[in-house]
Design a protein around this motif. Structure first.
Motif, PDB file in Angstrom:
ATOM      1  N   UNK A 150       1.208  78.411  33.999  1.00 26.67           N
ATOM      2  CA  UNK A 150       3.035  78.647  33.746  1.00 26.67           C
ATOM      3  C   UNK A 150       2.373  79.473  32.175  1.00 26.67           C
ATOM      4  N   UNK A 151       1.372  79.969  31.745  1.00 29.08           N
ATOM      5  CA  UNK A 151       1.992  80.256  30.422  1.00 29.08           C
ATOM      6  C   UNK A 151       0.902  81.625  30.975  1.00 29.08           C
ATOM      7  N   UNK A 152       0.906  82.183  32.056  1.00 26.80           N
ATOM      8  CA  UNK A 152       0.397  83.394  32.331  1.00 26.80           C
ATOM      9  C   UNK A 152       1.509  84.452  32.614  1.00 26.80           C
ATOM     10  N   UNK A 153       0.794  86.150  31.874  1.00 28.11           N
ATOM     11  CA  UNK A 153       2.260  87.055  31.466  1.00 28.11           C
ATOM     12  C   UNK A 153       1.357  88.479  32.413  1.00 28.11           C
ATOM     13  N   UNK A 154       1.280  88.980  33.170  1.00 25.86           N
ATOM     14  CA  UNK A 154       1.481  90.481  33.860  1.00 25.86           C
ATOM     15  C   UNK A 154       2.085  91.317  32.988  1.00 25.86           C
ATOM     16  N   UNK A 155       1.924  92.643  33.403  1.00 30.17           N
ATOM     17  CA  UNK A 155       1.883  93.862  32.791  1.00 30.17           C
ATOM     18  C   UNK A 155       3.476  94.412  33.602  1.00 30.17           C
ATOM     19  N   UNK A 181       3.010  72.255  21.060  1.00 32.68           N
ATOM     20  CA  UNK A 181       3.059  73.590  21.915  1.00 32.68           C
ATOM     21  C   UNK A 181       4.293  73.679  22.589  1.00 32.68           C
ATOM     22  N   UNK A 182       5.028  74.844  22.834  1.00 34.98           N
ATOM     23  CA  UNK A 182       6.801  74.882  23.583  1.00 34.98           C
ATOM     24  C   UNK A 182       5.984  75.033  25.032  1.00 34.98           C
ATOM     25  N   UNK A 183       6.376  74.104  25.140  1.00 32.31           N
ATOM     26  CA  UNK A 183       6.623  73.758  27.469  1.00 32.31           C
ATOM     27  C   UNK A 183       7.452  74.275  27.968  1.00 32.31           C
ATOM     28  N   UNK A 184       7.854  74.723  26.853  1.00 31.45           N
ATOM     29  CA  UNK A 184       9.416  74.991  27.522  1.00 31.45           C
ATOM     30  C   UNK A 184       9.699  76.593  27.167  1.00 31.45           C
ATOM     31  N   UNK A 185       8.353  77.589  26.812  1.00 33.99           N
ATOM     32  CA  UNK A 185       7.984  78.617  26.691  1.00 33.99           C
ATOM     33  C   UNK A 185       7.095  78.939  27.347  1.00 33.99           C
ATOM     34  N   UNK A 186       7.345  79.423  28.881  1.00 37.54           N
ATOM     35  CA  UNK A 186       6.595  80.015  29.754  1.00 37.54           C
ATOM     36  C   UNK A 186       6.920  81.236  30.817  1.00 37.54           C
ATOM     37  N   UNK A 187       5.965  81.380  30.709  1.00 34.82           N
ATOM     38  CA  UNK A 187       5.850  82.977  32.020  1.00 34.82           C
ATOM     39  C   UNK A 187       6.370  82.066  33.741  1.00 34.82           C
ATOM     40  N   UNK A 188       6.587  83.221  34.660  1.00 34.51           N
ATOM     41  CA  UNK A 188       7.335  83.155  35.834  1.00 34.51           C
ATOM     42  C   UNK A 188       6.424  82.237  36.827  1.00 34.51           C
ATOM     43  N   UNK A 189       5.370  82.095  36.704  1.00 33.38           N
ATOM     44  CA  UNK A 189       3.941  81.517  37.585  1.00 33.38           C
ATOM     45  C   UNK A 189       3.563  79.834  37.216  1.00 33.38           C
ATOM     46  N   UNK A 190       4.774  79.172  38.485  1.00 31.41           N
ATOM     47  CA  UNK A 190       4.332  78.390  38.776  1.00 31.41           C
ATOM     48  C   UNK A 190       2.970  77.296  38.276  1.00 31.41           C
ATOM     49  N   UNK A 191       2.121  78.315  38.949  1.00 34.34           N
ATOM     50  CA  UNK A 191       0.393  77.562  38.532  1.00 34.34           C
ATOM     51  C   UNK A 191      -0.083  77.658  37.874  1.00 34.34           C
ATOM     52  N   UNK A 199     -12.397  83.418  23.748  1.00 33.90           N
ATOM     53  CA  UNK A 199     -13.017  82.451  23.613  1.00 33.90           C
ATOM     54  C   UNK A 199     -12.392  81.277  24.133  1.00 33.90           C
ATOM     55  N   UNK A 200     -12.495  80.276  24.614  1.00 37.98           N
ATOM     56  CA  UNK A 200     -11.568  78.798  24.675  1.00 37.98           C
ATOM     57  C   UNK A 200     -11.858  77.981  23.134  1.00 37.98           C
ATOM     58  N   UNK A 201     -11.029  77.650  22.630  1.00 38.28           N
ATOM     59  CA  UNK A 201     -10.676  76.736  22.410  1.00 38.28           C
ATOM     60  C   UNK A 201     -11.272  74.801  22.522  1.00 38.28           C
ATOM     61  N   UNK A 202     -11.906  74.046  21.310  1.00 38.98           N
ATOM     62  CA  UNK A 202     -11.807  72.845  21.906  1.00 38.98           C
ATOM     63  C   UNK A 202     -10.551  71.892  22.054  1.00 38.98           C
ATOM     64  N   UNK A 203      -9.559  72.524  21.386  1.00 44.61           N
ATOM     65  CA  UNK A 203      -8.185  72.258  21.545  1.00 44.61           C
ATOM     66  C   UNK A 203      -7.330  71.963  22.756  1.00 44.61           C
ATOM     67  N   UNK A 204      -7.327  70.327  23.551  1.00 42.48           N
ATOM     68  CA  UNK A 204      -6.633  70.646  25.053  1.00 42.48           C
ATOM     69  C   UNK A 204      -5.352  71.581  25.019  1.00 42.48           C
ATOM     70  N   UNK A 205      -4.869  71.410  23.848  1.00 45.49           N
ATOM     71  CA  UNK A 205      -3.399  71.767  24.002  1.00 45.49           C
ATOM     72  C   UNK A 205      -3.055  72.952  23.822  1.00 45.49           C
ATOM     73  N   UNK A 206      -4.459  73.945  24.350  1.00 41.38           N
ATOM     74  CA  UNK A 206      -4.678  75.069  24.352  1.00 41.38           C
ATOM     75  C   UNK A 206      -4.434  75.862  25.641  1.00 41.38           C
ATOM     76  N   UNK A 207      -4.707  74.263  26.701  1.00 40.98           N
ATOM     77  CA  UNK A 207      -5.019  74.804  27.848  1.00 40.98           C
ATOM     78  C   UNK A 207      -4.657  73.453  28.769  1.00 40.98           C
ATOM     79  N   UNK A 208      -3.283  73.701  28.694  1.00 40.42           N
ATOM     80  CA  UNK A 208      -2.719  72.441  29.474  1.00 40.42           C
ATOM     81  C   UNK A 208      -2.356  72.363  30.746  1.00 40.42           C
TER      82      UNK A 208
END
Length: 169
Positions: free
Chosen positions: A143-148, A131-141, A105-114
């Motif tokens: 940032x925090x998405x990961x695929x298998x 929130x570590x904005x310098x630790x991201x996945x490979x997608x520019x659109x 579920x989504x939280x009310x903290x907007x930091x968790x959905x930058x």
């Protein structure tokens, strides 16, 4: 003669209904459903927190980074990532060094959905509750998405989160 046919027809209908009910009863041996753990399948041997607030508290007081996994039970992308995450022995071992939380579920903290509320997404939060904005996945659109297929990047990012914590102490 007509009464005989009607009586026979009603008798056949009654017998058919009775047999149909018996057939339906034979196939109802379902396996009991196991209670769902806090891991939700992401690693049953790991220690998971129940709420976002508890996770923040534990991270701050234990001086461990927090890893939050946002996912949905009915999302095929979330399910695929969960399977790879749970089967990856090095990730499971490394995850023992984190405070872990998975949210369906989504939280009310907007930091968790930058950058939006998509799933699956994985964020790292240091014990200072940043929130570590310098630790991201490979997608520019997303940032925090990961695929298998990104599992080695996720492993590397987990290592990075732990190294950053050690260098900042």
């Amino acid at each position: 003669m007509e009464k005989t046919y009607v009586s026979m027809f009603l008798l056949l209908v009654a017998i058919s209904c009775a047999l149909a009910k018996d057939v339906g009863k034979k196939e109802t041996t379902a396996k009991p459903k196991l209670p769902q753990t806090l891991s939700r399948g992401w690693g049953d041997q790991l220690t998971w927190t129940q709420t976002y607030e508890e996770a923040l508290f534990r991270s701050k007081h234990s001086n461990k980074p927090l890893m939050i996994i946002h996912h949905l039970d009915d999302c095929p992308h979330s399910q695929a990532l969960k399977k790879v995450f749970a089967e990856h022995k090095e990730i499971q071992k490394l995850a023992e060094n984190f405070i872990l939380l998975n949210l369906v579920y989504e939280t009310t903290d907007k930091n968790l959905s930058p950058d939006g509320q998509y799933v699956p997404r994985i964020l790292f939060i240091d014990p200072s509750l940043t929130v570590r904005a310098d630790i991201t996945g490979r997608y520019s659109n997303r940032l925090y998405a990961y695929e298998p297929s990104d599992i080695s990047l996720l492993y590397s990012n987990m290592q990075k989160a732990l190294k950053l914590l050690k260098t900042e102490l």
